[in-house]
Design a protein around this motif. Structure first.
Motif, mmCIF file in Angstrom:
data_model
loop_
_atom_site.group_PDB
_atom_site.id
_atom_site.type_symbol
_atom_site.label_atom_id
_atom_site.label_comp_id
_atom_site.label_asym_id
_atom_site.label_seq_id
_atom_site.Cartn_x
_atom_site.Cartn_y
_atom_site.Cartn_z
ATOM 1 N N PRO A 118 0.467 2.968 -3.643
ATOM 2 C CA PRO A 118 0.489 1.787 -2.859
ATOM 3 C C PRO A 118 -0.707 1.341 -3.781
ATOM 4 C CG PRO A 118 -1.015 3.999 -1.978
ATOM 5 C CD PRO A 118 0.679 4.544 -3.202
ATOM 6 N N PRO A 119 -1.110 1.415 -5.339
ATOM 7 C CA PRO A 119 -1.738 0.606 -6.474
ATOM 8 C C PRO A 119 0.007 -0.676 -6.501
ATOM 9 C CG PRO A 119 -2.141 2.281 -7.373
ATOM 10 C CD PRO A 119 -1.559 2.049 -6.154
ATOM 11 N N PHE A 120 1.229 -0.238 -6.871
ATOM 12 C CA PHE A 120 2.271 -0.531 -7.208
ATOM 13 C C PHE A 120 2.688 -1.045 -5.920
ATOM 14 C CE2 PHE A 120 7.202 -0.507 -6.581
ATOM 15 C CZ PHE A 120 7.291 -0.978 -7.564
ATOM 16 N N LEU A 121 2.625 -1.053 -4.820
ATOM 17 C CA LEU A 121 2.888 -2.370 -3.110
ATOM 18 C C LEU A 121 1.879 -3.367 -3.087
ATOM 19 C CD1 LEU A 121 3.773 0.909 -0.978
ATOM 20 C CD2 LEU A 121 5.221 -0.746 -2.210
ATOM 21 N N ALA A 122 0.949 -2.465 -3.943
ATOM 22 C CA ALA A 122 -0.164 -4.021 -3.842
ATOM 23 C C ALA A 122 0.034 -5.204 -4.346
ATOM 24 C CB ALA A 122 -1.647 -3.363 -3.849
ATOM 25 N N GLU A 123 0.020 -4.660 -5.890
ATOM 26 C CA GLU A 123 0.553 -5.386 -6.316
ATOM 27 C C GLU A 123 1.582 -6.771 -6.530
ATOM 28 O OE1 GLU A 123 -0.237 -5.372 -11.004
ATOM 29 O OE2 GLU A 123 -0.870 -3.217 -10.919
ATOM 30 N N ILE A 124 2.967 -5.702 -5.638
ATOM 31 C CA ILE A 124 3.848 -6.841 -5.412
ATOM 32 C C ILE A 124 3.661 -7.468 -4.356
ATOM 33 C CG2 ILE A 124 6.001 -6.283 -3.855
ATOM 34 C CD1 ILE A 124 6.649 -3.904 -5.655
ATOM 35 N N LEU A 125 3.414 -6.933 -3.139
ATOM 36 C CA LEU A 125 2.503 -7.749 -1.687
ATOM 37 C C LEU A 125 1.573 -9.144 -1.548
ATOM 38 C CD1 LEU A 125 2.550 -4.726 0.120
ATOM 39 C CD2 LEU A 125 4.669 -6.942 0.536
ATOM 40 N N GLY A 126 0.431 -8.688 -3.067
ATOM 41 C CA GLY A 126 -0.361 -9.590 -3.377
ATOM 42 C C GLY A 126 -1.597 -9.050 -2.413
ATOM 43 N N GLN A 127 -1.580 -7.872 -1.564
ATOM 44 C CA GLN A 127 -2.956 -7.708 -0.690
ATOM 45 C C GLN A 127 -3.269 -6.118 -1.014
ATOM 46 O OE1 GLN A 127 -0.129 -7.734 2.668
ATOM 47 N NE2 GLN A 127 -0.804 -5.871 3.450
ATOM 48 N N ASP B 265 -1.971 0.712 5.364
ATOM 49 C CA ASP B 265 -2.675 -0.133 6.197
ATOM 50 C C ASP B 265 -3.451 -0.794 5.002
ATOM 51 O OD1 ASP B 265 -3.678 -1.329 8.120
ATOM 52 O OD2 ASP B 265 -5.417 -0.602 8.749
ATOM 53 N N ASN B 266 -4.237 -1.742 5.293
ATOM 54 C CA ASN B 266 -4.415 -2.824 4.038
ATOM 55 C C ASN B 266 -6.050 -2.819 4.081
ATOM 56 O OD1 ASN B 266 -6.091 -3.679 6.621
ATOM 57 N ND2 ASN B 266 -4.566 -6.196 6.246
ATOM 58 N N ALA B 267 -7.074 -1.428 4.539
ATOM 59 C CA ALA B 267 -7.896 -0.839 4.838
ATOM 60 C C ALA B 267 -7.689 0.499 4.908
ATOM 61 C CB ALA B 267 -8.460 -1.243 5.134
ATOM 62 N N PRO B 268 -8.332 1.937 4.213
ATOM 63 C CA PRO B 268 -8.146 3.031 4.057
ATOM 64 C C PRO B 268 -8.333 3.476 6.182
ATOM 65 C CG PRO B 268 -10.094 2.534 3.143
ATOM 66 C CD PRO B 268 -9.467 1.092 3.770
ATOM 67 N N GLY B 269 -7.922 4.559 6.076
ATOM 68 C CA GLY B 269 -8.776 5.293 7.550
ATOM 69 C C GLY B 269 -7.862 4.895 8.818
ATOM 70 N N PHE B 270 -6.165 4.184 8.819
ATOM 71 C CA PHE B 270 -5.837 3.840 9.326
ATOM 72 C C PHE B 270 -5.349 5.205 10.571
ATOM 73 C CE2 PHE B 270 -2.022 2.562 12.316
ATOM 74 C CZ PHE B 270 -3.392 1.474 13.079
ATOM 75 N N VAL B 271 -5.683 4.982 12.160
ATOM 76 C CA VAL B 271 -4.723 5.807 12.525
ATOM 77 C C VAL B 271 -3.862 5.324 13.753
ATOM 78 C CG1 VAL B 271 -5.309 8.069 14.514
ATOM 79 C CG2 VAL B 271 -6.005 7.717 12.260
#
Ligand SMILES: O=C(O)CCC(=O)C(=O)O
Ligand SMILES: [Fe+2]
Length: 285
Positions: free
Chosen positions: A127-136, A250-256
């Motif tokens: 997740p942090p790796f993807l977040a840095e690539i995507l900027g979100q 998702d861009n926030a935790p807990g998505f279902v």
């Protein structure tokens, strides 16, 4: 042992080639910068050899052992997500042309607490790796059916031309079929102002010269903007399955997702397994 402790994936992921859980590593920085450039140019970034040879064999063996639990899907889907459908348009308009989706799917709940593939999804490195690539911000989702899934296609099965409903998707190719099964797409086919109809029509006529066909090696991780670029998985031929794992975020935790989506993915609304780690993520939301 703490049941919610993030798993170790050293025996599966090639962390020498992709040291993505080492936040200080210059190699990680370089991988991220290259991925960003590739996403800008093509809307797709790929990481060949993400799994080690042994890791790949382990994951394929796991999927083989679970194959009988797959849910068969044989649907007609619109190329453009359905909310754009307008019944006043002519029947051969690209908005109204359904395309086949024929595949077998293993939903996340089939992969229990011992699953190796689940370890890759629940590992804290991605997740942090993807977040840095995507900027979100990027979080694992809490959905017991669709946090991860494995999609199998053989004997002519296909997921034909479409745009995705999600902005982006992460896939991990586990096995190529005997023939076909290439991932094909037109980079940046559409944007907010232009649905790219001419380009999609050319694809459907078979006259487009813009299609990029990606012949990925098994073990390749791919990050792809599926809502911007029309794409398909060409028919897979032969008895051996094309096998791909898809990871959802998702861009926030807990998505279902809702029950209708669960039913459509697995034929069930009660999961076979619920991960304590992902539901713990949900509970802290
Ligand atoms: O299997 C793949 O490589 C991509 C599948 C895909 O496009 C999708 O599931 O929306
Ligand atoms: Fe897709």
């Amino acid at each position: 042992m703490n049941a919610t402790k993030a798993p170790d994936v050293r025996h599966l992921v090639d962390l020498d080639r992709y040291p993505i859980d080492d936040l200080e590593s210059p190699k990680r920085r370089e991988i991220i910068e290259n991925a960003k450039a590739s996403l800008r140019e093509n809307g797709l970034a790929s990481f060949p050899g993400f799994l080690t040879e042994k890791g790949l064999a382990t994951c394929v063996a796991e999927v083989e052992s679970l194959k009988s639990k797959a849910y068969a899907r044989n649907l007609q889907r619109f190329i453009y997500p359905q909310e754009t459908l307008d019944p006043s348009l002519p029947a051969d308009h690209p908005f109204r042309k359904p395309q086949p989706l024929v595949q077998r799917m293993l939903s996340a709940d089939v992969f229990d607490g011992e699953s190796e593939l689940r370890k890759i999804y629940e590992w804290g490195g991605l997740p942090p790796f993807l977040a840095e690539i995507l900027g979100q911000s990027v979080y694992q989702i809490a959905d017991p059916f669709l946090s991860l899934a494995v999609i199998m296609m053989n004997n002519g099965q296909t997921h034909d031309w479409h745009f995705d409903g999600n902005d982006w998707v992460v896939t991990l190719l586990l096995q190529r079929p005997e023939k076909g099964g290439e991932f094909e797409f037109i980079p940046h086919t559409r944007d907010k102002n232009n649905p790219g109809l001419d380009r999609v029509e050319a694809v459907l006529r078979g006259t487009s010269d813009e299609v990029i066909s990606v012949s990925q090696e098994a073990g390749t991780l791919v990050l792809f903007y599926g809502d911007q670029s029309v794409h398909r998985v060409a028919p897979s031929y032969g008895e051996r399955d094309r096998m791909v794992a898809a990871f959802s975020y998702d861009n926030a935790p807990g998505f279902v997702f809702n029950e209708k989506v669960h039913m459509n993915a697995s034929g069930r609304t009660t999961p076979l397994y619920v991960s304590p780690r992902l539901s713990a993520t949900a509970a802290t939301n």
